[in-house]
Design a protein around this motif. Sequence first.
Motif, short mmCIF file in Angstrom:
data_model
loop_
_atom_site.label_atom_id
_atom_site.label_comp_id
_atom_site.label_asym_id
_atom_site.label_seq_id
_atom_site.Cartn_x
_atom_site.Cartn_y
_atom_site.Cartn_z
N ARG A 57 0.59 -1.41 -0.32
CA ARG A 57 0.36 -0.09 -0.01
C ARG A 57 1.12 1.23 0.04
O ARG A 57 0.25 2.09 -0.61
N PRO A 80 -5.37 1.02 -4.07
CA PRO A 80 -6.34 -0.47 -4.77
C PRO A 80 -7.24 -0.46 -5.23
O PRO A 80 -6.86 -0.43 -6.36
N ASP A 123 -2.51 -9.02 0.61
CA ASP A 123 -3.00 -8.12 1.65
C ASP A 123 -3.00 -8.16 2.78
O ASP A 123 -4.66 -9.12 2.81
N ASP A 125 -3.75 -6.10 5.11
CA ASP A 125 -4.50 -4.89 6.03
C ASP A 125 -6.17 -5.24 5.80
O ASP A 125 -6.35 -4.77 5.26
N ASP A 138 2.79 -3.03 3.68
CA ASP A 138 2.52 -1.98 3.34
C ASP A 138 3.80 -1.95 2.49
O ASP A 138 2.92 -1.20 1.67
#
Length: 567
Positions: A57, A80, A123, A125, A138
Motif C-alpha cells: 500500500r 488499490p 494483502d 491490511d 505495506d
Amino acid sequence: MSEHSDPAPAVAYFSMEVALDERIPTYSGGLGVLAGDHLRAAADLGVHLVGVTLLYRDGYFRQEVDSQGQQHESPVTWAPGDLLDRLDVAATVTIGGRGVTVTAWRFVIEGSRGHRVPVLLLDTDVDGNAQEDRRITDQLYGGDSRHRLRQEAVLGLGGMQVLGALGWGAVPTLHMNEGHSALLTLAALHQTGAQGRRGGGAADAVRARCVFTTHTPVPAGHDRFPRATVREVLGQALESELDTTGCLADDELNMTRLGITFSAFVNAVSARHAEVTREMFPDVPVHYVTNGVHAATWTAPPMADLFDRHLEGWREANVKLRSATVIPLDELAVARRVSKDRLVETVEERTGVRLDPAAFTITVARRAAAYKRLDLLLRDPERLRVIAKRVGPLQILYSGKAHPRDDDGKATLVRILEQAKALAGAVETVFVEDYSMALAKVLCAGSDLWLNTPEPPMEASGTSGMKAALNGVPSLSVLDGWWIEGHVEGVTGWSIDGRHGDSGEDGELDDLIDKLDNEIVPLYYERPRTFLEIGRLCVALNGSYFNTERMVREYRSLAYDRPAATT
C-alpha cells in the motif's frame, strides 16, 4: 467464494515484486520489471498462468534528491480500489504465533490476442488482524529481517493458501522468481502429504511441480534468516520441517537453497550467470534462460509506428524484428528524433534543464547500488571536457534509486551531483529523480547511447540495454550478463573490457573513455548515417532475440511443459 471467473491456471508465478502498471508502485527495479514483462508475454502467448505477489500500500518509495545529492524517501500514495478488483477470498497463515488473515486483489493483464492472465496481490491490511500484522504488506523491502521473513511467509505460505481458496490448489507448476517465495515448497509438501504421499514420495512430487529462477550472482545477495528469527516468525513446527530439508544448515535458513532443493528445474538468467551460479551451488544442475523485455511495452510510439509500417505482425511475433534492416534510415532518423525530443521535454519538465536535442546524449539509469558503479564515467572529468571541446557537445543523464538502507548506493548519488557541478559549462550532466517505468521508457527511447558499467560478474543479466536496443539505441557496456550474448563490437554497440592499461577498474575507465573519444562520439557527429545503421542493427539482432516472447517460450518448453511437470 468470489466473483472471479478466470480459468484454472497451469502455472503459478510467484514474485516478491511485479511491475504491472506505471500507476501501481509494487516494484523497485529490474526484478519486478522482468516479472511484469514475463506475465505480459505469457498473456500474449496464451499461457494459462496466474501471478502471485504482495500489494504494498505504501509502494517502494518516492525519491527526491537535493542539490547536494542526498536522497530523501517518502511513501507512494495510491488507492488499490481504483486500479484493482478485491476478491471475495481469504486465507489464514500463522505468523509469530498468531493467525494472520490474507486477502487478495486482482489485476488482469490482457494479451495481444485477448488471452487474460490474472495477478493476485496479497494483502494483510484486514480488519481483525493485529496492527503489526496489518502492516506486513505495506512497503516493498521495508523493515528488518524479521519483517522480511514475515512478508515472505505471506507470499509463499499465504499465496498457496489463497490459490487453494480459489480452487487452484492443484496448479501443476509453481514458478519461484527468486527465493522470496520459497516457503511455498513447505505448503506444497503439506498439500501433497494430505493427499496421501509422504516421505520421499511427497518431496519428489513437489520437485516435479517446482521451477526456481535465481537472479543473484553473489552469495551475500541471497536471503538468509537466523534460526531464532525462523522460530519466532514461522514457529517450531515449520522450523523442524526446515531442519529435515537441510535448509537450516549452520542455524541459518537460506531461501535460495530451499527453493533449489525442491525444484526439478533451476535456472539462471544468462549464460554467464549460469556459470557463476554453478560455482555457488556445485551440486545443482543449473540451466539458463536469458532474460528479455516485453517488446510492445518498451518500444516507444514513434518506433512502434515504424515497425507497424515495415514489420507487420512484430507485436505477436517479435522475431520479425530480425528484418529491421529493411527500414529506411531516413524514416528511422525521424522516429529517433521524435523520441529524443520527448526526452528533452521530459527532462525539462522534471528538472528545469533544457537539453540540446542535437548534442550526443549518454544515459546511465539503473538501481543505484554500489556494484553498478553509476558514476564510473565521471571519474575522469578532464577527458570528458576534452571530448566535448574537440569532438562535439556531450550531455549525460542519470537516474536511479538507492535502497533506503544502502549507504554506499546513496554515496554514489552524492558523487554524481558533485561531478555534475564540476562539469557545469563543459558537459551538461543532469540527474532525473524518482526513476520509474514511465521515465525509463522515455530515457531508453530518446538517448543516443546506453551506458552500463557494473562490476563483473555481478550483473546477472540486466535488461535496460535490451529496452534501449528495441528503440535503436546502442549500448556501451561491461561484458557481463546479457551483453556477453548480445554484444557484437561496432555492430550492436561497444564493449568495455579493460584491455587498455589495467584489467581492473582503472583499465575499464580508460577503455570506456577511449571508446567514446576515438570511436563513438566521432561516429555520431561525423558519420550519422552509420550511427543510425548501428541503431537499426540493435533492433534486428538484439530486439528480435532479447524479448520475453522468446524467453517465455523457452520457459514453456524447458520448464513448464516438462514431462515431470505434467504427470
